[in-house]
Design an enzyme around this catalytic site. Structure first.
Site, short mmCIF file in Angstrom:
data_model
loop_
_atom_site.label_atom_id
_atom_site.label_comp_id
_atom_site.label_asym_id
_atom_site.label_seq_id
_atom_site.Cartn_x
_atom_site.Cartn_y
_atom_site.Cartn_z
N ALA A 73 0.83 -1.21 0.00
CA ALA A 73 0.00 0.00 0.00
C ALA A 73 0.86 1.26 0.00
O ALA A 73 1.97 1.27 0.53
CB ALA A 73 -0.92 0.00 1.22
N GLY A 118 0.94 -5.64 0.70
CA GLY A 118 0.00 -5.81 -0.39
C GLY A 118 0.64 -6.32 -1.66
O GLY A 118 -0.01 -6.97 -2.49
N GLU A 121 0.67 -9.91 -1.27
CA GLU A 121 -0.71 -10.39 -1.35
C GLU A 121 -1.18 -10.48 -2.80
O GLU A 121 -1.95 -11.38 -3.16
CB GLU A 121 -1.62 -9.48 -0.54
CG GLU A 121 -1.43 -9.68 0.97
CD GLU A 121 -2.17 -8.66 1.81
OE1 GLU A 121 -2.92 -9.08 2.71
OE2 GLU A 121 -2.00 -7.44 1.57
N GLU A 141 2.69 -6.00 7.91
CA GLU A 141 1.67 -5.03 8.31
C GLU A 141 1.57 -4.80 9.81
O GLU A 141 1.32 -3.67 10.25
CB GLU A 141 0.29 -5.46 7.77
CG GLU A 141 0.10 -5.21 6.29
CD GLU A 141 0.56 -6.36 5.42
OE1 GLU A 141 0.21 -6.39 4.23
OE2 GLU A 141 1.32 -7.24 5.93
#
Length: 265
Positions: A73, A118, A121, A141
């Site tokens: 992110a 992310g 991910e 995170e």
């Protein structure tokens, strides 16, 4: 080879694998592909377009940056959000990750450099992860006060088991390529991740597009079910392809000792 840009930061190239492989390129190199709201919207739109294109048999997720696949992110953008703005942005972010996860054709991630948060991910959302020696993966995170929110808490345990996933998420540690391959965080370790991923995609794309999509659907829907229920999912998928044009062509080509010309229906 055709190229289509979605916003400023996402590109789709079509034409590989005899025209049946699409390359979904994360193209925000100055920010190491940090996923901003704009980039998330573009990624979701690109995935919608790919999902609607029956000519695409395999999608390969790559990066235009020479140091990172994706660093997750955009925390600089997130730092500017009010609480209300963060809540409003959440569906936008989710749509990007679920867009990749729900692509109906097989997907391959080519991880070069950092794939963190992310970014990892997005790779986990793919069916196969190909990496090279530069790869560094992880879900850090909790070190910044949140949790993996792009599917990581669900996809990582399914890949490596609950205890291993817990250790990786709770420590927030980064894992380099060799250990990542050993732990099953990536599937293949190659000299050049992108080249190897595209080569793998080409081999996959030689097979029936109807069969590929049905096999993926059966594996995804059957995951987590007990065996009896999973076999029912498989049977439903089998019935969806048993009377298809691809099945008729595949059997005919086998008996005639020739390469199939898949109708894709």
């Amino acid at each position: 080879m055709s190229e289509q840009r979605f916003g400023e930061f996402v590109v789709v190239r079509r034409g590989g694998g005899d025209g049946h492989v699409a390359e979904l390129v994360l193209d925000r190199p100055k920010a190491m592909n940090a996923v901003s709201s704009e980039m998330a919207r573009s990624l979701a739109a690109a995935c919608d377009a790919l999902a609607a294109d029956p000519s695409v048999r395999v999608t390969v997720l790559t990066s235009s940056n020479d140091r990172a696949f994706c660093v997750g992110a955009d925390l600089k953008e997130r730092n500017s959000f009010t609480d209300a703005e963060l809540v409003r942005q959440r569906p936008t972010a989710r749509a990007a990750y679920t867009g990749v996860l729900e692509l109906p054709m097989p997907t391959v991630a080519a991880v070069h450099g950092y794939a963190l948060g992310g970014g990892f991910e997005l790779a986990l959302a793919c069916d196969v992860i190909v990496a090279d020696a530069t790869a560094v993966v992880g879900l850090p995170e909790v070190s910044v006060g949140v949790i993996p929110g792009g599917g990581g808490t669900q996809l990582l345990p399914r890949r490596v088991g609950a205890a291993r996933a817990a250790e990786l998420v709770f420590t927030a540690r980064r894992v380099e390529a060799a250990e990542a391959r050993e732990l099953g965080l990536v599937d293949l370790l190659e000299e050049d991740a992108r080249t190897a991923a595209l080569d793998l995609a080409g081999r996959i794309a030689a097979n029936s597009p109807v069969g590929l999509r049905a096999a993926k659907k059966a594996m995804r829907l059957g995951q987590g079910l007990d065996l009896r229920a999973g076999l029912e999912v498989e049977d439903a998928a089998w019935r969806s392809v048993a009377f298809s044009g691809d099945r008729a062509e595949g059997v005919a080509a086998f008996n005639e000792k020739r390469k199939p010309n898949w109708p894709g229906e």
